[in-house]
Design an enzyme around this catalytic site. Structure first.
Site, mmCIF file in Angstrom:
data_model
loop_
_atom_site.group_PDB
_atom_site.id
_atom_site.type_symbol
_atom_site.label_atom_id
_atom_site.label_comp_id
_atom_site.label_asym_id
_atom_site.label_seq_id
_atom_site.Cartn_x
_atom_site.Cartn_y
_atom_site.Cartn_z
ATOM 1 N N LYS A 16 0.804 -0.936 -0.241
ATOM 2 C CA LYS A 16 -0.297 -0.268 0.222
ATOM 3 C C LYS A 16 0.753 1.279 -0.157
ATOM 4 O O LYS A 16 0.721 1.945 -0.780
ATOM 5 C CB LYS A 16 -1.129 0.429 0.862
ATOM 6 C CG LYS A 16 -1.838 -1.100 1.573
ATOM 7 C CD LYS A 16 -3.041 -0.605 1.906
ATOM 8 C CE LYS A 16 -2.786 -0.552 3.579
ATOM 9 N NZ LYS A 16 -1.776 -2.514 4.208
ATOM 10 N N ARG A 91 -9.327 0.830 9.410
ATOM 11 C CA ARG A 91 -9.016 -0.345 9.276
ATOM 12 C C ARG A 91 -9.800 -1.752 10.405
ATOM 13 O O ARG A 91 -9.352 -2.452 11.011
ATOM 14 C CB ARG A 91 -7.390 -0.971 10.381
ATOM 15 C CG ARG A 91 -6.696 -0.718 9.496
ATOM 16 C CD ARG A 91 -5.653 -0.717 10.413
ATOM 17 N NE ARG A 91 -4.615 -1.247 9.839
ATOM 18 C CZ ARG A 91 -3.302 -0.418 9.248
ATOM 19 N NH1 ARG A 91 -3.132 0.326 8.995
ATOM 20 N NH2 ARG A 91 -1.830 -1.386 9.210
ATOM 21 N N ARG A 130 10.742 -6.237 4.686
ATOM 22 C CA ARG A 130 10.807 -5.041 4.659
ATOM 23 C C ARG A 130 11.343 -5.062 6.256
ATOM 24 O O ARG A 130 12.376 -3.734 6.294
ATOM 25 C CB ARG A 130 9.571 -5.016 5.261
ATOM 26 C CG ARG A 130 8.724 -3.230 5.509
ATOM 27 C CD ARG A 130 7.147 -2.634 5.596
ATOM 28 N NE ARG A 130 6.386 -2.983 6.047
ATOM 29 C CZ ARG A 130 5.560 -2.891 5.779
ATOM 30 N NH1 ARG A 130 5.184 -2.154 4.569
ATOM 31 N NH2 ARG A 130 4.478 -3.121 6.871
ATOM 32 N N ARG A 136 11.433 -2.084 11.183
ATOM 33 C CA ARG A 136 11.013 -1.495 11.102
ATOM 34 C C ARG A 136 10.576 -3.157 12.796
ATOM 35 O O ARG A 136 10.233 -3.679 12.116
ATOM 36 C CB ARG A 136 8.898 -1.813 10.701
ATOM 37 C CG ARG A 136 8.764 -0.289 10.182
ATOM 38 C CD ARG A 136 8.031 0.136 8.790
ATOM 39 N NE ARG A 136 6.568 -0.645 9.216
ATOM 40 C CZ ARG A 136 5.932 -0.760 8.911
ATOM 41 N NH1 ARG A 136 5.592 -0.185 7.953
ATOM 42 N NH2 ARG A 136 4.202 -0.746 9.341
ATOM 43 N N ARG A 148 -0.622 -9.462 13.224
ATOM 44 C CA ARG A 148 -1.153 -8.179 12.284
ATOM 45 C C ARG A 148 -1.343 -8.593 11.623
ATOM 46 O O ARG A 148 -3.076 -8.260 10.621
ATOM 47 C CB ARG A 148 0.259 -7.663 12.112
ATOM 48 C CG ARG A 148 1.081 -6.338 12.816
ATOM 49 C CD ARG A 148 2.222 -5.800 12.405
ATOM 50 N NE ARG A 148 2.051 -5.050 11.219
ATOM 51 C CZ ARG A 148 2.943 -4.760 10.235
ATOM 52 N NH1 ARG A 148 3.680 -5.333 10.264
ATOM 53 N NH2 ARG A 148 2.272 -3.189 9.002
HETATM 54 P P1 AMP Z 1 1.056 0.958 9.142
HETATM 55 O O1 AMP Z 1 1.788 1.332 8.443
HETATM 56 O O2 AMP Z 1 -0.576 1.453 8.201
HETATM 57 O O3 AMP Z 1 0.986 -0.815 8.553
HETATM 58 O O4 AMP Z 1 0.610 1.292 10.144
HETATM 59 C C1 AMP Z 1 1.454 0.599 11.412
HETATM 60 C C2 AMP Z 1 1.088 0.715 12.926
HETATM 61 O O5 AMP Z 1 0.029 1.937 13.483
HETATM 62 C C3 AMP Z 1 -0.578 -0.932 12.929
HETATM 63 O O6 AMP Z 1 -0.052 -1.839 12.933
HETATM 64 C C4 AMP Z 1 -1.710 -0.254 14.094
HETATM 65 O O7 AMP Z 1 -0.480 -0.418 15.164
HETATM 66 C C5 AMP Z 1 -1.389 1.524 13.854
HETATM 67 N N1 AMP Z 1 -2.451 2.297 12.635
HETATM 68 C C6 AMP Z 1 -2.440 2.923 11.471
HETATM 69 N N2 AMP Z 1 -3.546 2.605 10.900
HETATM 70 C C7 AMP Z 1 -4.518 2.265 11.934
HETATM 71 C C8 AMP Z 1 -5.505 2.680 12.355
HETATM 72 N N3 AMP Z 1 -6.791 2.978 10.643
HETATM 73 N N4 AMP Z 1 -5.968 2.209 13.143
HETATM 74 C C9 AMP Z 1 -5.353 1.916 14.020
HETATM 75 N N5 AMP Z 1 -3.817 2.008 14.197
HETATM 76 C C10 AMP Z 1 -3.488 2.062 13.146
#
Ligand code: AMP
Length: 189
Positions: A16, A91, A130, A136, A148
């Site tokens: 994404k 999400r 990654r 990360r 996740r």
């Molecule tokens: P991402 O980079 O989008 O995978 O986001 C990394 C982490 O941020 C996720 O595993 C969540 O802990 C948090 N996060 C990101 N977007 C959301 C969301 N819409 N709702 C809740 N937690 C989020």
């Protein structure tokens, strides 16, 4: 296709973030990534960052009250008026409902949900890769990765059933080279 209010949807590791950067350049719209926003707050040790870290380190979702308020604030800014690319939000179905409410209040609506699909095995392989490239914390531990994926299946995937009846979901095969996948996405617009 008319309207550039877009959600980029898909499991962690679907690509994404990579595709979002290319698409926002093509469409000249702002990229709003909740993951990036949380990482910024974590890096700067803000109050919001301290809360976010507690959850993201375990592969869990940051609570809605924090996340939704943050997104509402961002979507209320004037640069959203000509479109936006939301990446990582919504999400969960409550977040999808909250997004509709926010957009209605702002006199806007969602035009497209671009759903990038990849298999579980592919997700695991990509997240491991990654972790080694970007370092990360939430990509490094197999238990966190599984969390996740589980969180995606139980909480995030139901968003698709929420959006499908609205006729705005576009399913994209996320397997292939970055440019191949981008070709599939950009052909929608
Ligand atoms: P991402 O980079 O989008 O995978 O986001 C990394 C982490 O941020 C996720 O595993 C969540 O802990 C948090 N996060 C990101 N977007 C959301 C969301 N819409 N709702 C809740 N937690 C989020």
């Amino acid at each position: 296709m008319a309207g550039k209010n877009i959600v980029l949807f898909g499991p962690p590791g679907a690509g994404k973030g990579t595709q979002a950067v290319k698409l926002k350049d093509l469409l000249s719209i702002p990229h709003v990534s909740t993951g990036d926003m949380f990482r910024y707050h974590i890096k700067n040790s803000t109050q919001l960052g301290l809360t976010a870290k507690e959850y993201s380190n375990k592969g869990q979702l940051v609570p809605d009250e924090v996340t939704i308020a943050m997104v509402k604030d961002r979507l209320s800014q004037p640069d959203m008026k000509n479109g936006f690319l939301l990446d990582g939000f919504p999400r969960s179905v409550p977040q999808a409902e909250a997004l509709d409410k926010i957009l209605t209040e702002l006199n806007m609506k969602l035009d497209h949900v671009v759903n990038i699909s990849v298999s579980d095995d592919q997700i695991r392989a990509r997240l491991a890769k990654r972790a080694s490239i970007e370092g990360r914390a939430d990509d490094a531990d197999p238990k966190v990765i599984q969390n996740r994926i589980d969180t995606y299946k139980s909480q995030s995937e139901p968003c698709l059933a929420y959006y499908r009846p609205k006729g705005i979901v576009h399913d994209i095969d996320g397997i292939g080279a970055i440019d191949e996948v981008f070709e599939r996405i950009s052909s929608l617009f």
